[in-house]
Design a protein around this motif. Structure first.
Motif, mmCIF file in Angstrom:
data_model
loop_
_atom_site.group_PDB
_atom_site.id
_atom_site.type_symbol
_atom_site.label_atom_id
_atom_site.label_comp_id
_atom_site.label_asym_id
_atom_site.label_seq_id
_atom_site.Cartn_x
_atom_site.Cartn_y
_atom_site.Cartn_z
ATOM 1 N N TYR A 327 0.852 -1.177 0.000
ATOM 2 C CA TYR A 327 0.000 0.000 0.000
ATOM 3 C C TYR A 327 0.893 1.234 0.000
ATOM 4 N N GLY A 328 0.383 2.298 -0.594
ATOM 5 C CA GLY A 328 1.121 3.547 -0.614
ATOM 6 C C GLY A 328 2.105 3.625 -1.756
ATOM 7 N N GLU A 329 3.180 4.376 -1.526
ATOM 8 C CA GLU A 329 4.201 4.614 -2.545
ATOM 9 C C GLU A 329 5.580 4.226 -2.006
ATOM 10 N N PRO A 330 5.893 2.937 -1.933
ATOM 11 C CA PRO A 330 7.192 2.518 -1.395
ATOM 12 C C PRO A 330 8.384 3.136 -2.118
ATOM 13 N N ALA A 331 8.258 3.354 -3.419
ATOM 14 C CA ALA A 331 9.390 3.868 -4.193
ATOM 15 C C ALA A 331 9.800 5.273 -3.772
ATOM 16 N N LEU A 332 8.951 5.974 -3.027
ATOM 17 C CA LEU A 332 9.263 7.332 -2.594
ATOM 18 C C LEU A 332 9.970 7.366 -1.243
ATOM 19 N N GLY A 333 10.121 6.197 -0.585
ATOM 20 C CA GLY A 333 10.689 6.181 0.751
ATOM 21 C C GLY A 333 11.895 5.277 0.896
ATOM 22 N N THR A 334 12.441 5.270 2.092
ATOM 23 C CA THR A 334 13.590 4.429 2.449
ATOM 24 C C THR A 334 13.088 3.210 3.215
ATOM 25 N N PRO A 335 13.458 1.993 2.802
ATOM 26 C CA PRO A 335 12.919 0.798 3.448
ATOM 27 C C PRO A 335 13.484 0.569 4.848
ATOM 28 N N THR A 336 12.575 0.154 5.755
ATOM 29 C CA THR A 336 12.946 -0.184 7.125
ATOM 30 C C THR A 336 12.210 -1.450 7.518
ATOM 31 N N LEU A 337 12.944 -2.478 7.875
ATOM 32 C CA LEU A 337 12.328 -3.732 8.310
ATOM 33 C C LEU A 337 11.737 -3.538 9.703
ATOM 34 N N VAL A 338 10.431 -3.779 9.855
ATOM 35 C CA VAL A 338 9.786 -3.552 11.146
ATOM 36 C C VAL A 338 9.274 -4.841 11.781
ATOM 37 N N ASP A 339 9.209 -5.931 11.008
ATOM 38 C CA ASP A 339 8.752 -7.189 11.588
ATOM 39 C C ASP A 339 9.222 -8.334 10.699
ATOM 40 N N GLY A 340 9.688 -9.403 11.317
ATOM 41 C CA GLY A 340 10.148 -10.556 10.558
ATOM 42 C C GLY A 340 11.589 -10.418 10.108
ATOM 43 N N GLU A 341 11.956 -11.205 9.118
ATOM 44 C CA GLU A 341 13.312 -11.211 8.563
ATOM 45 C C GLU A 341 13.248 -10.923 7.065
ATOM 46 N N TRP A 342 14.297 -10.267 6.562
ATOM 47 C CA TRP A 342 14.354 -9.983 5.130
ATOM 48 C C TRP A 342 14.183 -11.268 4.319
ATOM 49 N N SER A 343 14.725 -12.344 4.803
ATOM 50 C CA SER A 343 14.749 -13.588 4.034
ATOM 51 C C SER A 343 13.459 -14.399 4.139
ATOM 52 N N GLY A 344 12.499 -13.940 4.962
ATOM 53 C CA GLY A 344 11.263 -14.705 5.138
ATOM 54 C C GLY A 344 10.050 -13.811 5.176
ATOM 55 N N ASP A 345 9.009 -14.253 5.860
ATOM 56 C CA ASP A 345 7.820 -13.434 6.016
ATOM 57 C C ASP A 345 8.192 -12.163 6.776
ATOM 58 N N CYS A 346 7.759 -11.019 6.269
ATOM 59 C CA CYS A 346 8.178 -9.767 6.889
ATOM 60 C C CYS A 346 7.252 -8.625 6.515
ATOM 61 N N ILE A 347 7.417 -7.525 7.244
ATOM 62 C CA ILE A 347 6.767 -6.258 6.931
ATOM 63 C C ILE A 347 7.854 -5.198 6.816
ATOM 64 N N VAL A 348 7.846 -4.470 5.712
ATOM 65 C CA VAL A 348 8.828 -3.417 5.474
ATOM 66 C C VAL A 348 8.094 -2.096 5.293
ATOM 67 N N GLU A 349 8.417 -1.123 6.132
ATOM 68 C CA GLU A 349 7.871 0.217 5.974
ATOM 69 C C GLU A 349 8.850 1.065 5.168
ATOM 70 N N ILE A 357 5.334 6.216 4.181
ATOM 71 C CA ILE A 357 4.712 6.604 2.921
ATOM 72 C C ILE A 357 4.336 5.383 2.073
ATOM 73 N N GLY A 358 4.824 4.212 2.495
ATOM 74 C CA GLY A 358 4.489 2.974 1.800
ATOM 75 C C GLY A 358 4.841 1.782 2.657
ATOM 76 N N VAL A 359 4.287 0.633 2.325
ATOM 77 C CA VAL A 359 4.570 -0.595 3.059
ATOM 78 C C VAL A 359 4.495 -1.772 2.104
ATOM 79 N N VAL A 360 5.354 -2.759 2.340
ATOM 80 C CA VAL A 360 5.303 -4.028 1.604
ATOM 81 C C VAL A 360 5.350 -5.146 2.628
ATOM 82 N N GLY A 361 4.479 -6.105 2.474
ATOM 83 C CA GLY A 361 4.495 -7.289 3.313
ATOM 84 C C GLY A 361 4.712 -8.530 2.487
ATOM 85 N N VAL A 362 5.497 -9.460 3.005
ATOM 86 C CA VAL A 362 5.685 -10.761 2.370
ATOM 87 C C VAL A 362 4.948 -11.784 3.216
#
Length: 383
Positions: A327-349, A357-362
């Motif tokens: 959701y949002g515009e991830p390309a406009l922001g700097t990624p920050t891992l807030v839950d989980g691991e980069w290599s697995g299920d995670c939430i990145v703000e 300004i954006g979020v991606v969840g795996v």
């Protein structure tokens, strides 16, 4: 009754046509493909894997009295005389919806141009060649390229991906999540050649800038998109990246009742800032189509459009057993891992000036729902 022409028979054109027809205006839709509007995201995933039946991808249509003119693109337009040209034919309009969308970009390098994946016909042709044991070379590591790579591996193909970027899906995901997704693909047997441009195309592959020669039974190019604006040239519009509109989708640079929708529209979204952008996310054709239909109806009735349009961009991508939701515009922001691991299920703000300004969840779709209301809310509250 006023005549509205919609140029483009994709989802955005359909939703705008329905909105305008629902207000009582006569509507003609001109589309370059022979198919009625259909769902495109499955072309690189479910439809490609299971075979392509375009009828099964058709969107439900609310009106049966819209005039569909399919199989030939608009070739020109005169806003001064309010005419749209299709080859030698000219169609008059009182209001115009620009919904001609995008087409795949091709790299400007010598050699035979590889096929692309944009239409149902493209998917049908590709599916016939993705047989078990066949080798596939994907030029481009964006979402389309990576989804095709994942699907091809599940069909039993040997897959290689090459791209100029250092990581797959770099712009929307950032380097860390892009690297993690690369590792997922490699674990499923995909080979990557990244950080190198293509020097030359061949019938059986490519030569990279460093001289590496990659060969395959099937080659597909997936290196981004180009807005279909050529038919609008000569009307004094801003076409430098799609069609510039205001926040309510009214085309800037003309007094004629004209709106633009979907992937071709470059509009400011106050949820983020006042910079006009094109957004190629799956939900925007519907939202811009409905909003543009309201705007055009007001203009045709001699009224000034009102309101405040703040759509929430969203996209998803399924690759193997990984489901990415954003959701949002991830390309406009700097990624920050807030839950989980980069290599697995995670939430990145994705943060800009300390604001999400954006979020991606795996594999975290349910956990992302609250972001739909929260992202950009500060801008909404301060308006």
């Amino acid at each position: 009754m006023a005549q509205v022409i919609v140029v483009g028979a994709g989802l955005g054109g359909l939703r705008a046509a329905e909105s305008v027809r629902g207000q009582g205006f006569d509507v003609m839709v001109i589309g370059d493909e022979r198919h009625l509007p259909y769902n495109r995201p499955p072309l690189s995933k479910e439809a490609l894997k299971g075979g392509v039946e375009v009828e099964g991808l058709h969107f439900r249509r609310k009106h049966d009295d819209i005039d569909w003119r399919l199989g030939a693109p608009a070739t020109g337009c005169s806003l001064a005389s309010r005419m749209v040209m299709v080859d030698d034919a000219a169609y008059p309009f009182d209001g115009l919806v620009i919904a001609s969308g995008i087409r795949p970009r091709h790299l400007p390098v010598p050699g035979p141009q590889p096929p692309v994946l944009r239409t149902a016909d493209d998917a049908l042709a590709l599916r016939e060649r993705l047989t078990p044991g066949a080798s596939l070379l994907v030029v481009g590591a964006g979402f389309i390229g990576c989804e095709v790579a994942a699907t091809a591996r599940q069909l039993g193909c040997e897959v290689t991906v090459t791209a100029y970027d250092a990581e797959p899906m770099l712009r929307p995901l950032g380097p860390e999540l892009g690297a993690a997704m690369k590792a997922h693909h490699e674990a499923h047997g995909v080979t990557f050649h990244l950080g190198q441009g293509v020097k030359e195309f061949h019938a059986d592959g490519v030569t990279l800038a460093d001289g590496t020669r990659l060969t395959a039974d099937v080659v597909i190019e997936a290196v981004g998109s180009v807005p279909n604006v050529e038919w609008l040239q000569g009307n004094g519009l801003d076409l430098q990246d799609g069609v510039l509109t205001d926040n309510l989708m009214r085309v800037v640079g003309t007094e004629v009742p004209v709106v633009a929708v979907g992937d071709i529209a470059r509009f400011p979204n106050p949820r983020f800032d006042d910079i006009p952008r094109r957004i190629e996310h799956w939900n925007l054709p519907t939202e811009t189509g409905k909003r543009a239909g309201q705007t055009l109806g007001a203009l045709l009735n001699g009224e000034e459009p009102t309101g405040d349009f703040r759509p929430m961009p969203a996209f998803w991508s399924d690759q193997y057993d990984f489901s990415l939701q954003s959701y949002g515009e991830p390309a406009l922001g700097t990624p920050t891992l807030v839950d989980g691991e980069w290599s697995g299920d995670c939430i990145v703000e994705y943060l800009r000036d300390g604001e999400v300004i954006g979020v991606v969840g795996v594999n975290r779709t349910k956990d992302l729902m609250h972001y739909r209301k929260e992202i950009g809310q500060e801008a909404v509250d301060s308006a």
